[in-house]
Design a protein around this motif. Structure first.
Motif, PDB file in Angstrom:
ATOM      1  N   GLN B 122       0.858  -1.188   0.000  1.00 54.65           N
ATOM      2  CA  GLN B 122       0.000   0.000   0.000  1.00 54.65           C
ATOM      3  C   GLN B 122       0.896   1.240   0.000  1.00 54.65           C
ATOM      4  OE1 GLN B 122       0.016  -1.946   2.874  1.00 54.65           O
ATOM      5  NE2 GLN B 122       1.374  -0.594   3.980  1.00 54.65           N
ATOM      6  N   HIS B 123       0.329   2.351  -0.439  1.00 57.03           N
ATOM      7  CA  HIS B 123       1.129   3.575  -0.511  1.00 57.03           C
ATOM      8  C   HIS B 123       0.229   4.789  -0.401  1.00 57.03           C
ATOM      9  CE1 HIS B 123       4.298   6.295  -1.495  1.00 57.03           C
ATOM     10  NE2 HIS B 123       3.583   6.816  -2.467  1.00 57.03           N
ATOM     11  N   THR B 124       0.705   5.832   0.261  1.00 52.74           N
ATOM     12  CA  THR B 124      -0.016   7.101   0.252  1.00 52.74           C
ATOM     13  C   THR B 124       0.968   8.245   0.053  1.00 52.74           C
ATOM     14  OG1 THR B 124      -1.343   8.640   1.541  1.00 52.74           O
ATOM     15  CG2 THR B 124       0.018   7.125   2.784  1.00 52.74           C
ATOM     16  N   ASP B 125       0.527   9.269  -0.673  1.00 55.65           N
ATOM     17  CA  ASP B 125       1.381  10.442  -0.860  1.00 55.65           C
ATOM     18  C   ASP B 125       1.302  11.356   0.356  1.00 55.65           C
ATOM     19  OD1 ASP B 125       2.303   9.723  -3.307  1.00 55.65           O
ATOM     20  OD2 ASP B 125       0.675  10.675  -4.407  1.00 55.65           O
ATOM     21  N   HIS B 126       0.263  11.157   1.192  1.00 51.22           N
ATOM     22  CA  HIS B 126       0.062  12.038   2.346  1.00 51.22           C
ATOM     23  C   HIS B 126      -0.001  11.213   3.621  1.00 51.22           C
ATOM     24  CE1 HIS B 126      -0.737  15.121  -0.590  1.00 51.22           C
ATOM     25  NE2 HIS B 126      -1.514  14.251  -1.183  1.00 51.22           N
TER      26      HIS B 126
END
Lengths: 297, 183
Positions: B122-126
């Motif tokens: 999983q990944h988030t920019d924020h």
């Protein structure tokens, strides 16, 4: 040059096949001693010539322009008029090149319409719609957003991720960003002509405005002197003075120095910011205050 | 255990060009099925072309499908994606079902992911909505009015009992119980 490249590749493949075949069928017991040096020589020559230059996808054997144009519309979930879409993909440079080819061969060419007028129309549709969408933002922010979204690089990015890069008819290769951007505008106009303006606007919203997802306003718009900008903004709202106050500081005179500055008016906090020096902290506080004033946080 | 994966290109899961924010666009733009009309290794591919290809093309009008018969070569799927990636899948001796599964995988991919290691699933920019931590984030407002030097605030926040303290405590408790015994 490309013929030379192909000849080299083919000769080396045939040589190797021949050498192995004679060995397998038992005509001789070994591979001749000239085979390896010859293959080596061919290999070095191939390295010297360098890799194959990229070719346009449309020159490949498996290419059907009709199918590609049909799939383009379906991929985006839009019903384009086939002829209008084709016109939107045809650039003036391609038409000129075709005419010259026909002249050299002495053949009469059927008239090809270029997308010049469509580009103009599409430009207006996109521009008007963006202005309408960003109406609620302050003027300078709306202008910055408009310029950001209609920049050549942004439009080219959107266009190439729609699959326009391969199906544009133009004389240049590889296709330039400005051409891609123009084609995007032409496609918007083609959609308007195929259906209606509302549909074209939804198209712009889904593909272009969605690029703002995950972006902050200050990633795109940044006032050069935030403190001066804030002073002007406050004057417009009838506040003539504000006072910066040092709220916190830590690790002064070290490389990890940290200051927190709040901007106050009449004991009311306008904005707060951090920085490694007081000046920087003031400016970030001003940016915070501008954001709070503009968007009433 | 093999360590070869550490030399792979690595990165985070990404969506090309905000796909799905406005509307979803299938990222597979064209696929070329190459096969031989006689060779046994192409049997599954030929069966797929005969029975399932029409349905695939009907269900995915946004994907251009090309067929390329070629003599005595192994069957291959060559897929091209909207981000410019190309993926090549060898289908030697694959059955009809295998091929339709591979095509389905290619249809749902966003690009060529072979030779690419995802560092996380999983990944988030924020990562933080609250913003970065600063030395003042959880500061007690009472500290604003404190006067220094201040003995109370200069103490360590967590002060465990020392060995001497513990010994003293044991000693005291033993003395009390002794006294009780005497009485």
């Amino acid at each position: 040059m490309s013929l030379y490249r192909q000849t080299l590749a083919l000769t080396s493949r045939l040589l190797l096949k021949q050498a192995l075949k004679t060995r397998i069928t038992g005509e001789t017991r070994n591979i001749k001693r000239w085979v390896a040096p010859t293959l080596n020589e061919l290999y070095t020559r191939r390295l010297k010539v360098g890799p194959e230059p990229p070719q346009p996808r449309s020159t490949f054997l498996e290419w059907n322009y009709e199918a590609e144009v049909f799939a383009f519309g379906k991929r985006l979930g839009e019903d384009f008029d086939k002829n209008i879409l084709k016109q939107a993909l045809t650039h003036r440079s391609f038409v000129i090149a075709e005419e010259e080819k026909a002249k050299q061969k002495g053949v009469q060419l059927e008239e090809l319409a270029s997308n010049r007028s469509l580009i103009k129309e599409g430009d207006k549709i996109v521009s008007d719609f963006l202005k309408e969408e960003f109406k609620e933002h302050p003027d300078d922010v709306a202008e910055a957003l408009h310029d950001y979204l209609t920049s050549v690089d942004m439009l080219a990015h959107v266009a190439s991720h729609m699959g326009l890069r391969d199906i544009i008819l133009t004389s240049e290769f590889p296709v330039e960003n400005s051409t891609l951007a123009d084609t995007f505008k032409a496609v918007v106009a083609a959609l308007k002509q195929s259906q209606d303006v509302a549909r074209a606007q939804i198209f712009v919203k889904d593909f272009l405005i969605s690029q703002l997802n995950g972006k902050e306003i200050f990633d795109i718009w940044n006032p050069e002197k935030p403190l001066e900008y804030l002073t002007n903004l406050l004057k417009q709202r009838g506040i003539n003075e504000f006072e910066p106050r040092l709220c916190n500081q830590s690790a002064a005179n070290t490389i990890l120095a940290n200051y927190q500055v709040g901007l106050y008016n009449n004991k009311k906090l306008l904005g707060i910011g951090w920085g490694e020096s007081i000046q920087i902290a003031k400016e970030t506080a001003a940016l915070d205050a501008i954001q709070r004033l503009h968007y009433q946080k | 255990m093999s360590n070869s994966h550490i030399f792979l290109k690595s990165g985070f899961i990404r969506t090309p060009s905000q796909n799905g924010v406005g509307r979803y666009v299938c990222q597979l733009q064209r696929v070329v099925l190459k096969f031989c009309k006689n060779n046994g290794s192409s049997r599954g591919m030929r069966e797929f072309v005969e029975s399932e290809l029409i349905n695939f093309a009907k269900n995915n009008p946004g994907v251009v499908v090309y067929l390329k018969p070629r003599r005595h070569r192994a069957p291959v799927i060559s897929a091209e994606f909207l981000n410019g990636d190309k993926q090549w899948v060898s289908c030697h001796n694959y059955s009809k079902q295998d091929i339709s599964k591979w095509l389905n995988l290619l249809r749902t991919q966003s690009g060529n992911t072979t030779g690419f290691r995802l560092r996380k699933l999983q990944h988030t920019d924020h990562p933080s909505i609250q913003g970065p931590w600063t030395p003042y984030t959880f500061k007690d407002p009472a500290e604003n009015l404190a006067e220094y030097p201040n003995t109370e605030l200069s103490k360590p926040k967590i002060q465990l009992k020392t060995a001497t303290d513990e010994l003293l405590e044991i000693f005291n408790s033993v003395q009390i119980s002794d006294k009780k015994g005497v009485e």
